[in-house]
Scaffold this motif. Structure first.
Motif, mmCIF file in Angstrom:
data_model
loop_
_atom_site.group_PDB
_atom_site.id
_atom_site.type_symbol
_atom_site.label_atom_id
_atom_site.label_comp_id
_atom_site.label_asym_id
_atom_site.label_seq_id
_atom_site.Cartn_x
_atom_site.Cartn_y
_atom_site.Cartn_z
ATOM 1 N N TYR A 70 -10.856 -53.049 12.831
ATOM 2 C CA TYR A 70 -11.539 -53.303 11.564
ATOM 3 C C TYR A 70 -11.790 -54.802 11.429
ATOM 4 O O TYR A 70 -10.972 -55.629 11.854
ATOM 5 N N THR A 117 -10.486 -49.170 -0.269
ATOM 6 C CA THR A 117 -10.694 -49.043 1.175
ATOM 7 C C THR A 117 -9.945 -50.154 1.905
ATOM 8 O O THR A 117 -9.610 -51.199 1.331
ATOM 9 N N LEU A 118 -9.707 -49.929 3.199
ATOM 10 C CA LEU A 118 -9.035 -50.940 3.997
ATOM 11 C C LEU A 118 -9.854 -52.222 4.052
ATOM 12 O O LEU A 118 -9.306 -53.327 3.946
ATOM 13 N N GLU A 123 -8.093 -44.847 5.846
ATOM 14 C CA GLU A 123 -8.952 -45.997 5.581
ATOM 15 C C GLU A 123 -9.356 -46.111 4.104
ATOM 16 O O GLU A 123 -9.578 -47.214 3.604
#
Length: 473
Positions: free
Chosen positions: A64, A35-36, A17
């Protein structure tokens, strides 16, 4: 519900992530990561769902972002359009019928089709086989299926094959000599769908449920285009490249075998595990070893039966991507090593997210690079653990959220802790020099700095929400 990962898998997930490629390379930042969530925000992709296979099991699955702006958070049970990953799933059902002796890979399908037949080209009647369909080798008309607005008229399968209104794709005809070349087209799987319906006499969604989904426990999967309304969980709405939701949330895909599957990464991982188990001769519920070996053998160019293939014949990697309006996704797995990953997104720029996640997963688990196929050397067996990132004392201080809540960060003995109102201190664990996680509440903090390097605040991500805490002292 999806099983929770063990501590080691959770740690690897967090590294995936927080090790996404930077969307735009900056001078001197060739290896910088982000970050993702930030990568998704940059590409205006609202939601993403991931499942990772390691050691012959689903190691972790995670959602997410959101199904749509202001709506529910994505979870592992949120369904997405599988786009063209619909094709290898349908291929599994076809090969089960081959295994049962109800279909022949090399027979002329016109001897079995009843509702529609492959038309003749003048005096020449092409001979098309199931093997041709599964390898995109029948030489059929090129079709990419854009789908239909919800509420608009949709064609029957025969109307799609004939290119008759309200179908928005051309009629399916043989325009190249079957078996001579790979020509990717959804039309092959519309013909496959008609073949399966004609040979069994069953509606396609019911047939797929009986042959594949029920035996594999894929309870969040269906080709029924009303499934999003009937499904107990949320359905991810599709979004255009600007991040705007599609009218009606998504487009209908009546070309079911080619583009119409609704599912989750976890369910697709279950299918990949079945293919892996069958290929290796292990316990399987749908395919036997012989048919699985034929499925993952090259038949035309690098195509297996329903899958794209990479690697040597004794250690094949199988994969398929997906591209519908508003959705992008990919499945990749290794037949021998018991590894794989599935990524699904609900944005037209989702390919950027898919590629970033797959590369981060491959790097974390030391799999072959998903883009180049390059093998990675194994990690040194006695490599020492890297030193933990140094915690900048400048992180300590007072912060305030936009809501007005005051937060305090303290640094003691090179350990960072978060204090929120009257709550006990929450320990933070460093993922990098500027990224931290709060394991107790499954939250993440990313610090930001001004141009002169001063800490200005941090972004707090928690359960799909993102908020900024400005440093006040």
């Amino acid at each position: 519900m999806t099983a929770q990962p063990d501590a080691a898998s959770a740690e690897r997930r967090r590294r995936v992530e927080t090790s996404q490629p930077m969307p735009v390379a900056q001078p001197g930042q060739r290896d910088a990561t982000t970050t993702l969530e930030r990568r998704m925000a940059h590409y205006l992709v609202p939601g993403c769902s991931v499942a990772v296979i390691d050691g012959g099991r689903i190691a972790w699955a995670r959602g997410y972002g959101v199904v749509e702006a202001g709506q529910a958070a994505v979870t592992p049970d949120t369904i997405f359009q599988a786009c063209s990953i619909s094709k290898p799933v349908a291929a599994v059902a076809a090969l089960r019928l081959v295994q049962e002796g109800r279909l022949d890979l090399d027979a002329d399908i016109n001897t079995t089709l009843t509702s529609w037949r492959v038309p003749a080209n003048g005096a020449w009647q092409p001979r098309v086989t199931l093997r041709h369909l599964l390898t995109h080798g029948a030489g059929l008309t090129y079709c990419w299926y854009p789908g239909y607005a919800r509420g608009a008229p949709t064609p029957t399968l025969v109307q799609t094959l004939e290119g008759q209104s309200p179908a928005n794709t051309p009629p399916v005809r043989v325009i190249a000599i079957p078996g001579t070349q790979f020509r990717y087209s959804g039309s092959h799987f519309s013909v496959l769908q008609q073949l399966l319906v004609d040979v069994t006499g069953r509606p396609f969604p019911e047939l797929m449920r009986e042959l594949v989904f029920d035996p594999l426990g894929m309870r969040h999967s269906s080709y029924d285009q009303s499934f999003p309304e009937a499904h107990s969980g949320a359905a991810a709405a599709g979004h255009d490249a600007a991040g705007v939701p599609l009218a009606g949330g998504w487009r209908l895909q009546p070309e079911l075998a080619g583009a119409g599957l609704w599912t989750t990464p976890t369910d697709l991982a279950r299918l990949a595990l079945e293919v892996q188990a069958a290929w290796s001769g292990g316990a399987s519920r749908v395919l036997g070893r012989d048919i699985a070996r034929r499925m993952l053998a090259p038949h035309l160019a690098d195509r297996g039966l329903g899958w794209a293939l990479e690697g040597p014949p004794d250690r094949p990697r199988f994969s398929h991507g997906g591209d519908n309006i508003g959705y992008k996704c990919h499945l990749t797995a290794d037949a021998v090593r018991g590894i794989g990953a599935v990524v699904m997104t609900n944005g037209d720029e989702g390919r950027q997210i898919v590629d970033g996640v797959l590369r981060a997963v491959a790097a974390e688990y030391r799999w072959p690079d998903p883009v180049t196929g390059e093998e990675r050397p194994p990690a040194p067996p006695d490599a020492p653990d890297p030193a933990p990132p140094r915690i900048d004392p400048a992180y300590a201080g007072e912060y305030r959220l936009d809501s007005g809540l005051a937060l305090t960060l303290t640094v003691e003995r090179d350990a960072l802790a978060l204090h929120a109102a009257a709550q006990p201190a929450i320990p933070l664990r460093a993922m990098s020099g500027s990224a931290f996680v709060a394991d107790a509440v499954d939250a993440a903090l990313d610090f930001e700095r001004s141009a002169d390097g001063a800490v200005t605040g941090f972004t707090l991500r928690q359960r799909g929400d993102e908020m900024f805490a400005r440093k006040t002292a």
